[in-house]
Structure formats: structure tokens, C-alpha cells
Design a protein around this motif. Sequence first.
Motif, mmCIF file in Angstrom:
data_model
loop_
_atom_site.group_PDB
_atom_site.id
_atom_site.type_symbol
_atom_site.label_atom_id
_atom_site.label_comp_id
_atom_site.label_asym_id
_atom_site.label_seq_id
_atom_site.Cartn_x
_atom_site.Cartn_y
_atom_site.Cartn_z
ATOM 1 N N ASN A 152 0.738 -1.165 0.000
ATOM 2 C CA ASN A 152 -0.139 -0.008 0.228
ATOM 3 C C ASN A 152 0.987 1.171 -0.013
ATOM 4 O O ASN A 152 1.489 1.675 1.034
ATOM 5 C CB ASN A 152 -0.882 0.153 1.246
ATOM 6 N N LYS A 154 0.257 4.441 -0.555
ATOM 7 C CA LYS A 154 -0.392 5.512 0.298
ATOM 8 C C LYS A 154 0.070 5.520 1.776
ATOM 9 O O LYS A 154 0.350 6.225 2.415
ATOM 10 C CB LYS A 154 -1.780 5.675 0.149
ATOM 11 N N LEU A 155 -0.309 4.414 2.359
ATOM 12 C CA LEU A 155 -0.010 3.954 3.815
ATOM 13 C C LEU A 155 1.490 4.291 4.139
ATOM 14 O O LEU A 155 1.799 4.514 5.022
ATOM 15 C CB LEU A 155 -0.497 2.618 4.201
ATOM 16 N N GLY A 258 -4.746 2.621 8.435
ATOM 17 C CA GLY A 258 -4.936 1.179 7.617
ATOM 18 C C GLY A 258 -6.521 0.857 8.007
ATOM 19 O O GLY A 258 -7.072 0.364 7.522
ATOM 20 N N LEU A 261 -8.756 2.156 5.783
ATOM 21 C CA LEU A 261 -8.760 1.548 4.697
ATOM 22 C C LEU A 261 -9.567 0.090 4.799
ATOM 23 O O LEU A 261 -10.117 -0.299 3.580
ATOM 24 C CB LEU A 261 -7.109 1.384 4.334
ATOM 25 N N ASN A 266 -10.774 -1.037 1.000
ATOM 26 C CA ASN A 266 -9.271 -0.729 0.310
ATOM 27 C C ASN A 266 -8.077 -1.473 0.517
ATOM 28 O O ASN A 266 -7.060 -1.478 -0.191
ATOM 29 C CB ASN A 266 -8.974 0.642 0.178
ATOM 30 N N MET A 267 -8.355 -2.282 1.583
ATOM 31 C CA MET A 267 -7.092 -3.288 2.058
ATOM 32 C C MET A 267 -7.934 -4.354 3.056
ATOM 33 O O MET A 267 -8.668 -4.103 3.649
ATOM 34 C CB MET A 267 -5.986 -2.199 2.951
ATOM 35 N N PHE A 275 1.644 -5.652 6.570
ATOM 36 C CA PHE A 275 2.337 -4.380 6.419
ATOM 37 C C PHE A 275 2.916 -3.901 7.742
ATOM 38 O O PHE A 275 3.839 -3.240 7.601
ATOM 39 C CB PHE A 275 1.208 -3.267 6.028
#
Length: 575
Positions: A152, A154-155, A258, A261, A266-267, A275
Motif C-alpha cells: 500500500n 499511500k500508507l 490502515g 482503509l 481498500n485493504m 504491512f
Amino acid sequence: MKNFLSYTKKYKKEFILAIICIETETIFELIIPMIMSNIIDIGVANNDRSYILLKGFQMVLCAVISLLLGHACAKYTAACGNGIGAEIRMAEFQKMQTYSFENTDRFSTPSLVTRLTSDVTTIQNSVTNGMRPAFRSPVMMITAIVVSFMINAKLATVFLIAAPILAIILFFIIKNVQPLYSRMQSAIDLVNRIVQENLTAIRVVKAYVRSDYETSKFEEVNSNLQTSSEKAFSLSALNMPAFQFVMYGTILSILWFGGDLVMIGNMKVGALTSFLSYVLQVLNSLMMFSSVFLLFTRSLTSWKRISEVLDEDPTINDDRAKDIKVTKGSIRFEHVYFKYKETAKEYVLSDISFDIKPGQTIGIIGQTGAAKSTLVQLIPRLYDVTAGDIYIDDHPIYEYTQKHLRDSIAVVLQKNTLFSGTVKENLYWGKEDATDEEIKRACNIACVNEFIDRLDNGYDTDLGQGGVNVSGGQKQRLCIARAILKAPKVLILDDSTSAVDTATEAKIREGLEKALPGMTKIIIAQRISSIMHADQIIILDDGKINAIGTHDKLLTDNEIYQDIYYSQQKGGNLS
């Protein structure tokens, strides 16, 4: 670094194998979070028990391989670190053996001991303990960051905030802790100095009942070391809590963003778990890297101190030496001047000129501080002259190699030194392959035979450190016997019979004349009875030659000699 790396050549194999083990171990550890992610997102999500067991077995296998590689890594890093430490220590010791007295005067003995032990141990520990995190953390950090961005992007931008904060903290700690490490090592020098002085002079301390004074003196330097160490280590210890603060702050941020998300789809939960594992690895690698920097900072301070010893150029060398030997033992001083430091305003010895024929016995006498010992130390080049020349067998002494020159000259210094070991082992310093017959002959000349049978095991008696098991007079006679075993062309006795009675001294003198008639002898003495039979007597006064002559001539013409003679006659020191 080039100089340091030269000491790693012998352990290149262990060094490379350690790096391979470290990097391979890191790779297997980085695979585990990816397998764990698959277990959650595929195995658990689809209720596939066989898939979970397969991936679980893969995780255990990776963990076992990492464990074995970690063990191998520890073995190779220990061999590498301790080996490099041993190489540096040996190089430092060998360098010190090339020093002249002038070189050793620039360093204090306790400081040299610290540089040879504590400073080398610091570097040794830095290699042993720092090698794994140094090579592990960059690979772990880069790989974990790349995988994190793949999971990810963005994260993963959270790293762009955390990394600069950690870098600033590390820079602040290193900048302030480096001078503290330097002060700490200097404080260790002072502690070693007090300990060495106290142990060397323990009998004097006891005799003058100065134990309380010595204790308070030690307490002062010990407190100084404690304060310096506390400041250094307390500042370096800030590294861990500061990094943990940033690390936990980063984890909270990731869980916060997170979690959002995951909520909006989205995750996946497995991806977030994976992650987080990589985030922890990135942050742990940064913490390890910072610890390596702190180890490097301290070892750099120690390496600078060691480099000062290794880079010190011996003031006496064999650059002008030729392939010649001392055959007769004649000595000539021509307008010799000497001072211990070039910056000193006055010379210790000034315009010294005299001539000694082979086989002659020369006496040197003078008041305390007249530089008698300094003069004879110039002959074997323990110091080099500042101006003028000294000749042996009509060759300047710098034309002889130091080894041959000192092999040809036996010096019994004013401060008698015996080493830990047996009587025989100490005598072997004069001649390594001396036979029992040669040892007994030398001991008979030096009157060692008068007391050797009274020692517990004769020649095999252990003398202890510094010869503590024998008296001052016995120690002097052993040192003279050791010098006689060398069968030198020149024998220098620097007040070496001061602790023996006049009768024993006369026996030693007669023994030297009969057994070694062709040897040139220079005798420094406080008692005129020790030198009155010499071929020539040199009177030194304040670093200058006052007069040269026989006992009868000086007693008739020289006021200084007359004063010494009659004062000793009144005191009963003449025979």
C-alpha cells in the motif's frame, strides 16, 4: 579506514562468510510476513486447512534456517572481531617495541596500557556486536520499505515523516556523545595511572601509612571516570526510548489510517497485518542502524588513540646502519650535547668529550642530578644525541644496527628489573641458550652463588613479579649476572652495586677483571671505593665534565673529588 582494513585481511574469509549468513538470514526472515499474509487472506478466508498447514510448515522452515544462519553468523563474527582485536593488539605491542625512550616519554605508561587493552576491546566489541546489525539493517530496511510500498503505497508514506525525525535524533545524540567518549577513555588512563603507581609502590605506601591518602586520590579519579561514563552512556541510552517513541507513534498512525482503509474495503486484514510486520522491521532496522552508529562513534574515538601509537615514528632507526660489528669496545665522545626535548631551553649534557680504550675500566662520579645515567644511556642509543657524535671502534654508533649495538653492550640500569618467572628464566635474558655451566660461572662472578642455595628451589625459584622474593642486593647481583652472560664488549654498571656491601662489591670487581679482562667497563657509582681502582675517573658536574683522571691525580688536584672522598671517609664508606 585503510589502516584499519589492513588488519582484517587475515580474517577475510570469516568476514565474507559472516556477511553471507547475515544477508541470507535477513531474506528468510523477510519472507515470513509474506507467508503469514497469505495464510490469513487465502487460507483462513477460504477455510483451507491444508493450505494453512503447508504455509505454516514453510514459516517454521524459514525460522529454522534463520536460526542456523544466525548461529553461523555469531560464530564467524566472533572469530572476525576477536581476531581483528588480536591483530591490532599485536601490531600495537610490536610498534611499542621499536620505540626509543624518547617515544615512550611522550605517552604515559598507563595510557599505553589503556590503548593496548580497553581501546582495542572497544573496537573488538564493535566488530563482534556491530557487524550483524550493520549489514542486516540496510537490507531489511530497503526490502521492507519496497514491499510496504507494494502492499500500500499511500500508507507507506508514513515513513517519509518518521525517517527524518529518527535521523535528527540520531544526529543530535552522536554529535554530543563523541567528545564524552574521548573524555571517558582519558579518565580510564588516569585510573590506570593511580592503580599502577599504588601497586608498584605498595611497600612505600604501607611504610608511610598513606593508604587513606591513596584511597582518596583514587576516589577522585574513580569519580571522574564514573561521571564521564554516566554522561556518555546516559546520552547514548536516549537512543532506544526516542526511537521507540517514534516507532509506536508510527504504528498508531498506520493502525489509524490502515483501519479506515480496511473498513472501506481498500485493504485486507492480512495485508494490514503483513504491512505492520514490515513496518516493525523497518523501524527495528533503523534502531539497529543507530546502535551501530553509536558503536562506531565510540570505536572511532578508540581507533584515533590507537592510531597515535601506530603512527608514532621511532626517533631512533637504522637508516644509516652498515654491516659492521663491534670487535674491540673502544668508546669516544666528541662534543656531545643532549636534551630530552627539542623545545627545552637548556642541555642536560653539554660539550662531553672523552676517549675510552678497549678493555679499560672507567668510573663516573658526580652529584645527584649530574646526568650520569643519561650519559651512559646514549652509548647503546636508548636516546640519540642532540649534537656531536659517539664512536665505538672508531665508527659512529648510528652505523651499527640497534640490535647488534645493544647485543654488544650490556647495561645494568640504576633501576634493577627482574621479570616474573624463575631465577634461571631471568638469567636466560642474557643468553637464551646458556648452559648450566655458563650460568654458574656468571653467578660466581656476580656473587650470586653466595645466596642462591638459600632460595627455596635454587635456580628454579620463582621470583614473583619484579623479583619481590629477593632483596635489593640480591636483585642487583642477579642483574649483573644476567649482563655477564651476554659476554658483551662493553659493560655499563649504573650504580648497580649500591645495595651490596663493599666486600661483596670488591669480589664482583675482582671477578670481572679476572674472568673478562678484555671487556670495557663503565661504572657509575656514588661511592669512591667503587671506582677508585678504575683506569680513568670522569667527574660530571651539572651535565658537564669537570675533570678526568686517576684516583690519585683527582685526589690531589680536584676539589669536588676531594670533598666527596673526605666526606665518605668520615662516614666510613671507603675501604
